[in-house]
Design a protein around this motif. Structure first.
Motif, PDB file in Angstrom:
ATOM      1  N   PHE A  97      10.046 -37.432  15.962  1.00  0.00           N
ATOM      2  CA  PHE A  97       9.172 -36.273  16.182  1.00  0.00           C
ATOM      3  C   PHE A  97       7.744 -36.589  15.756  1.00  0.00           C
ATOM      4  N   LEU A  98       7.586 -37.225  14.587  1.00  0.00           N
ATOM      5  CA  LEU A  98       6.254 -37.605  14.102  1.00  0.00           C
ATOM      6  C   LEU A  98       5.581 -38.581  15.062  1.00  0.00           C
ATOM      7  N   LYS A  99       6.316 -39.522  15.570  1.00  0.00           N
ATOM      8  CA  LYS A  99       5.790 -40.516  16.497  1.00  0.00           C
ATOM      9  C   LYS A  99       5.274 -39.849  17.773  1.00  0.00           C
ATOM     10  N   GLN A 100       6.053 -38.871  18.268  1.00  0.00           N
ATOM     11  CA  GLN A 100       5.642 -38.136  19.473  1.00  0.00           C
ATOM     12  C   GLN A 100       4.334 -37.390  19.228  1.00  0.00           C
ATOM     13  N   LEU A 101       4.228 -36.744  18.067  1.00  0.00           N
ATOM     14  CA  LEU A 101       2.998 -36.009  17.732  1.00  0.00           C
ATOM     15  C   LEU A 101       1.801 -36.953  17.667  1.00  0.00           C
ATOM     16  N   ARG A 102       1.995 -38.128  17.084  1.00  0.00           N
ATOM     17  CA  ARG A 102       0.903 -39.092  16.953  1.00  0.00           C
ATOM     18  C   ARG A 102       0.470 -39.622  18.322  1.00  0.00           C
ATOM     19  N   GLU A 103       1.474 -39.912  19.199  1.00  0.00           N
ATOM     20  CA  GLU A 103       1.160 -40.437  20.538  1.00  0.00           C
ATOM     21  C   GLU A 103       0.413 -39.410  21.390  1.00  0.00           C
ATOM     22  N   LYS A 104       0.754 -38.120  21.196  1.00  0.00           N
ATOM     23  CA  LYS A 104       0.078 -37.058  21.948  1.00  0.00           C
ATOM     24  C   LYS A 104      -1.288 -36.739  21.351  1.00  0.00           C
ATOM     25  N   GLY A 105      -1.579 -37.289  20.165  1.00  0.00           N
ATOM     26  CA  GLY A 105      -2.862 -37.043  19.509  1.00  0.00           C
ATOM     27  C   GLY A 105      -2.904 -35.716  18.782  1.00  0.00           C
ATOM     28  N   MET A 106      -1.760 -35.149  18.474  1.00  0.00           N
ATOM     29  CA  MET A 106      -1.724 -33.857  17.793  1.00  0.00           C
ATOM     30  C   MET A 106      -1.897 -33.998  16.283  1.00  0.00           C
ATOM     31  N   ILE A 107      -1.635 -35.206  15.762  1.00  0.00           N
ATOM     32  CA  ILE A 107      -1.923 -35.486  14.344  1.00  0.00           C
ATOM     33  C   ILE A 107      -2.634 -36.831  14.268  1.00  0.00           C
ATOM     34  N   ASP A 108      -3.498 -36.964  13.268  1.00  0.00           N
ATOM     35  CA  ASP A 108      -4.210 -38.235  13.117  1.00  0.00           C
ATOM     36  C   ASP A 108      -3.361 -39.204  12.299  1.00  0.00           C
ATOM     37  N   LYS A 135       2.751 -26.754  10.574  1.00  0.00           N
ATOM     38  CA  LYS A 135       2.004 -25.555  10.987  1.00  0.00           C
ATOM     39  C   LYS A 135       1.401 -24.840   9.786  1.00  0.00           C
ATOM     40  N   SER A 136       2.183 -24.730   8.692  1.00  0.00           N
ATOM     41  CA  SER A 136       1.701 -23.995   7.514  1.00  0.00           C
ATOM     42  C   SER A 136       0.518 -24.707   6.843  1.00  0.00           C
ATOM     43  N   LYS A 137       0.492 -26.042   6.900  1.00  0.00           N
ATOM     44  CA  LYS A 137      -0.600 -26.801   6.275  1.00  0.00           C
ATOM     45  C   LYS A 137      -1.767 -27.029   7.230  1.00  0.00           C
ATOM     46  N   GLY A 138      -1.609 -26.617   8.490  1.00  0.00           N
ATOM     47  CA  GLY A 138      -2.695 -26.753   9.453  1.00  0.00           C
ATOM     48  C   GLY A 138      -3.013 -28.184   9.822  1.00  0.00           C
ATOM     49  N   LEU A 139      -1.997 -29.049   9.884  1.00  0.00           N
ATOM     50  CA  LEU A 139      -2.228 -30.465  10.194  1.00  0.00           C
ATOM     51  C   LEU A 139      -2.270 -30.749  11.684  1.00  0.00           C
TER      52      LEU A 139
END
Length: 146
Positions: A97-108, A135-139
């Protein structure tokens, strides 16, 4: 009147065991007089000597499918799937899940590293709890469509 020799010869010719050889009760005199393989062969051809079909093992009682319901389980709740296997499944899902978020550019990359270390430490029970934390930490960053 013993027909052991005839039975043995017939079994040899019929390619089966002695117990499977049967004689026609009405032709016992003919069978008794037969002493050569050729005579026995002729009686087999006539139907005075025959072999009984092979008995097979019945599959009527074979269980269809594996019965692994609650009632058949023995041991602790970690007997079927050990704690380590559950941990591996959970951590791999969270890392995916983290990898997907990083690839989509949703987290740095900094946020990814931070969350990755949290996952490794076992801070999250599931992907849902990881998502809630992010979501709660606004990342999460808003991705602009190209």
């Amino acid at each position: 009147m013993t027909l052991e020799m005839q039975k043995r010869l017939a079994a040899d010719l019929l390619k089966c065991g002695v117990t499977r050889v049967r004689f026609d009760p009405e032709r016992l005199e003919d069978i008794e007089s037969a002493i050569t393989r050729d005579e026995i062969r002729g009686l087999i051809k006539d139907g005075a000597i025959y072999k009984v079909p092979e008995k097979g093992v019945s599959r009527a009682r074979v269980e269809r499918g594996r019965k692994r319901g609650e009632g058949s389980r023995k041991g602790t709740k970690h007997s079927l799937v050990p704690r380590k296997r559950m941990w591996i499944i959970r951590v791999r899902a969270q890392r995916r899940f983290l990898k997907q978020l990083r690839e989509k550019g949703m987290i740095d990359s900094h946020g990814y590293r931070l969350l990755y270390s949290f996952v490794k430490a076992g801070n999250f029970k599931s992907v849902a709890s990881l998502r809630e934390f992010i979501k709660s930490k606004g990342l999460l960053k808003e991705v602009s469509a190209p």
